[in-house]
Write a protein that holds these residues in place. Structure first.
Motif, mmCIF file in Angstrom:
data_model
loop_
_atom_site.group_PDB
_atom_site.id
_atom_site.type_symbol
_atom_site.label_atom_id
_atom_site.label_comp_id
_atom_site.label_asym_id
_atom_site.label_seq_id
_atom_site.Cartn_x
_atom_site.Cartn_y
_atom_site.Cartn_z
ATOM 1 N N PHE A 197 1.722 6.355 12.913
ATOM 2 C CA PHE A 197 0.910 5.353 13.606
ATOM 3 C C PHE A 197 0.455 4.272 12.633
ATOM 4 O O PHE A 197 0.487 3.078 12.949
ATOM 5 N N ALA A 198 0.043 4.683 11.430
ATOM 6 C CA ALA A 198 -0.390 3.699 10.428
ATOM 7 C C ALA A 198 0.757 2.782 10.034
ATOM 8 O O ALA A 198 0.580 1.559 9.913
ATOM 9 N N TYR A 199 1.947 3.349 9.847
ATOM 10 C CA TYR A 199 3.100 2.506 9.508
ATOM 11 C C TYR A 199 3.500 1.626 10.690
ATOM 12 O O TYR A 199 3.990 0.507 10.502
ATOM 13 N N THR A 200 3.309 2.122 11.895
ATOM 14 C CA THR A 200 3.596 1.300 13.068
ATOM 15 C C THR A 200 2.685 0.080 13.101
ATOM 16 O O THR A 200 3.136 -1.040 13.364
ATOM 17 N N ILE A 201 1.400 0.285 12.828
ATOM 18 C CA ILE A 201 0.465 -0.840 12.766
ATOM 19 C C ILE A 201 0.914 -1.842 11.703
ATOM 20 O O ILE A 201 0.982 -3.056 11.949
ATOM 21 N N LEU A 202 1.231 -1.333 10.522
ATOM 22 C CA LEU A 202 1.653 -2.215 9.442
ATOM 23 C C LEU A 202 2.931 -2.969 9.793
ATOM 24 O O LEU A 202 3.040 -4.186 9.560
ATOM 25 N N HIS A 203 3.887 -2.261 10.375
ATOM 26 C CA HIS A 203 5.159 -2.892 10.736
ATOM 27 C C HIS A 203 4.959 -3.944 11.816
ATOM 28 O O HIS A 203 5.524 -5.040 11.750
ATOM 29 N N GLU A 204 4.162 -3.624 12.835
ATOM 30 C CA GLU A 204 3.915 -4.583 13.901
ATOM 31 C C GLU A 204 3.228 -5.835 13.375
ATOM 32 O O GLU A 204 3.517 -6.948 13.821
ATOM 33 N N GLN A 205 2.338 -5.651 12.419
ATOM 34 C CA GLN A 205 1.557 -6.780 11.927
ATOM 35 C C GLN A 205 2.293 -7.589 10.857
ATOM 36 O O GLN A 205 2.201 -8.824 10.851
ATOM 37 N N PHE A 206 3.013 -6.892 9.962
ATOM 38 C CA PHE A 206 3.547 -7.576 8.783
ATOM 39 C C PHE A 206 5.063 -7.483 8.642
ATOM 40 O O PHE A 206 5.619 -8.098 7.729
ATOM 41 N N GLY A 207 5.748 -6.737 9.498
ATOM 42 C CA GLY A 207 7.196 -6.614 9.388
ATOM 43 C C GLY A 207 7.583 -5.634 8.303
ATOM 44 O O GLY A 207 7.364 -4.427 8.433
ATOM 45 N N LYS A 208 8.123 -6.121 7.212
ATOM 46 C CA LYS A 208 8.489 -5.261 6.087
ATOM 47 C C LYS A 208 7.228 -4.806 5.350
ATOM 48 O O LYS A 208 6.334 -5.609 5.081
ATOM 49 N N VAL A 209 7.175 -3.514 5.016
ATOM 50 C CA VAL A 209 6.064 -2.982 4.228
ATOM 51 C C VAL A 209 6.615 -1.920 3.280
ATOM 52 O O VAL A 209 7.699 -1.371 3.494
ATOM 53 N N ALA A 210 5.861 -1.625 2.235
ATOM 54 C CA ALA A 210 6.288 -0.617 1.267
ATOM 55 C C ALA A 210 6.058 0.778 1.832
ATOM 56 O O ALA A 210 4.965 1.092 2.312
ATOM 57 N N ILE A 211 7.090 1.604 1.784
ATOM 58 C CA ILE A 211 6.975 2.997 2.219
ATOM 59 C C ILE A 211 6.475 3.822 1.042
ATOM 60 O O ILE A 211 7.112 3.881 -0.012
ATOM 61 N N MET A 212 5.325 4.457 1.214
ATOM 62 C CA MET A 212 4.724 5.289 0.184
ATOM 63 C C MET A 212 4.694 6.730 0.682
ATOM 64 O O MET A 212 4.131 7.013 1.730
ATOM 65 N N LYS A 213 5.283 7.625 -0.076
ATOM 66 C CA LYS A 213 5.368 9.029 0.324
ATOM 67 C C LYS A 213 4.423 9.923 -0.473
ATOM 68 O O LYS A 213 4.354 11.118 -0.238
#
Length: 445
Positions: free
Chosen positions: A134-150
């Motif tokens: 869900f957090a990555y979905t928010i980031l993706h929806e808002q900013f497109g490309k984002v850094a994936i941190m595992k």
């Protein structure tokens, strides 16, 4: 961004921030990843929720709705005009708070993977995967490309943003794994369930044009028998820890000073005073598009959750949204049962099939008139009506901007605002660009 420490959240403790010196997040209550164990794992999970909300989730939960045609107002002019300044303070929150959630979720997931034989941890680890998705979905929806941190990244790294394809694949994998690990819904809306993961994945598939997959998952949620549409109880859905059979998953936060003027009512309420002198939440500066509000039929139970009045900041009468109750512990809807019905109807229509069955089931429970297949000349005409029904059902729940993208409405909307197509995304905050020179700004900013 790096994860050197994580936020440990106790039920009687309000803890802020966690995650990364790259984002300049200054932690108050931290635990090293090496201190995580089976007993405190649920507390680390709660820290993920606190990291996401930071006790002010409403501050960025509503931003994409402000960009859309549903919401109008005075206080977030850059978002309403889809021309957001890169030094906007709220923009920074929208970027970094999801990463705070991700940091804690990573710790839970890493521990769960290392102790996979402890099946008692499955629900906690499954919810961590859902929250991370869900957090990555928010980031993706808002900013497109984002850094994936595992988790476990070198503290000195300055990561570049991953491709949108990689981010989408990561979100999909997390939601699938969450659905495998999580139990069926038990009526506890503040805990994630298998059905919550399935519906969020159905939503994601619909936005990606994977209509068959979206339809199958939506029907699976409906067939689970865990939920029910409830006539005349629309307002109950949004209450904290609600008993409504329509809420699948919500995230809550505790207000400051036990105030009732908090959460989404703070955003959408008209403000002012009741006749008895008690305060009404809201700044009176954010209202709902009158054209949309006027599409409700008089018998529609959702129509009652608007008040037309002058706000404290404007001199004309407008429609304020009041479906979010004033509570000391406000809740934020993440996914609701009604969405499964509208996803099912839309997914079929996008394959050229007009089938009003699921559409009517929802409208019937809302007191609205029913339709027949013959009422629509073709699938596109039905899609147009589904789009409007989604506006009526989900206003204020941060779904409209994605709907506008899916229904090809953002380009003309941006053109009408004299903004370039790249403004379908938010800009990367100036602070992030300064801290990490490997991150490049989004197009048209």
């Amino acid at each position: 961004m790096t994860t050197r420490n994580i936020l440990l959240s106790f039920s009687a403790m309000i803890a802020f921030s966690a995650c990364s010196n790259k984002l300049d997040v200054r932690p108050d209550n931290l635990v090293a990843p090496s201190q995580v164990n089976s007993q405190n794992l649920p507390l680390v999970l709660n820290g993920a929720k606190l990291g996401l909300t930071n006790n002010s989730f409403y501050g960025y939960f509503c931003l994409s709705d402000y960009m859309s045609d549903d919401v109008q107002g005075l206080s977030l002019a850059g978002y309403e005009s889809c021309n957001i300044p890169i030094n906007d303070n709220t923009l920074t929150f929208a970027y970094r708070y999801p990463y705070q959630c991700i940091a804690n979720a990573n710790a839970v997931i890493s521990y769960g993977e290392a102790h996979a034989s402890e099946t008692a941890l499955n629900a906690t680890v499954g919810e961590a995967r859902l929250l991370r998705a869900f957090a990555y979905t928010i980031l993706h929806e808002q900013f497109g490309k984002v850094a994936i941190m595992k988790g476990g990244e070198d503290p000195l790294t300055l990561p570049e943003r991953n491709s949108e394809a990689d981010v989408k694949a990561f979100i999909t994998a997390d939601l699938k794994k969450a659905a495998d690990l999580l139990p069926d819904h038990t009526g506890q809306t503040l805990k994630a369930s298998k059905q919550a993961a399935q519906l969020l994945l159905a939503r994601f598939y619909l936005n990606e044009g994977k209509n068959t997959e979206a339809l199958n998952l939506a029907e699976t949620v409906i067939a689970s028998g865990k939920f029910a549409l409830q006539p005349d109880k629309y307002g109950d859905i949004f209450k904290y820890n609600t008993a409504s059979k329509e809420m699948i998953y919500a995230i809550a936060e505790t207000s400051s000073g036990n105030s009732l003027n908090y959460g989404l009512p703070n955003v959408y309420g008209p403000g002012g005073k009741n006749p008895d002198g008690t305060s009404i939440a809201g700044g009176g500066s954010t209202w709902i598009d009158s054209t949309m509000v006027k599409t409700y039929e008089d018998t529609d139970t959702r129509k009652a959750y608007y008040v037309k009045k002058t706000g404290s900041s404007i001199t004309i009468e407008v429609y304020f949204l009041t479906k979010f109750p004033m509570e000391v512990t406000p809740a934020y809807p993440i996914c609701r049962f009604s969405e499964a019905y509208l996803i099912a109807a839309e997914a079929k229509a996008r394959t050229g099939v007009v089938d009003v069955a699921r559409f009517n089931e929802l409208r019937g429970k809302r007191g609205a008139s029913l339709k027949t297949n013959a009422d629509f000349a073709d699938a596109q005409a039905f899609l147009d009506e589904i789009e409007m029904e989604r506006r009526r059902e989900f206003v204020g729940e941060r779904q409209r901007w994605n709907d506008m993208r899916r229904f090809a409405k953002t380009k003309p909307w941006l053109a009408g605002l004299r903004q370039p197509e790249g403004h379908v995304l938010m800009p990367v905050p100036e602070r992030i660009l300064t801290l990490n020179p490997n991150v490049k700004q989004n197009a048209d900013y």
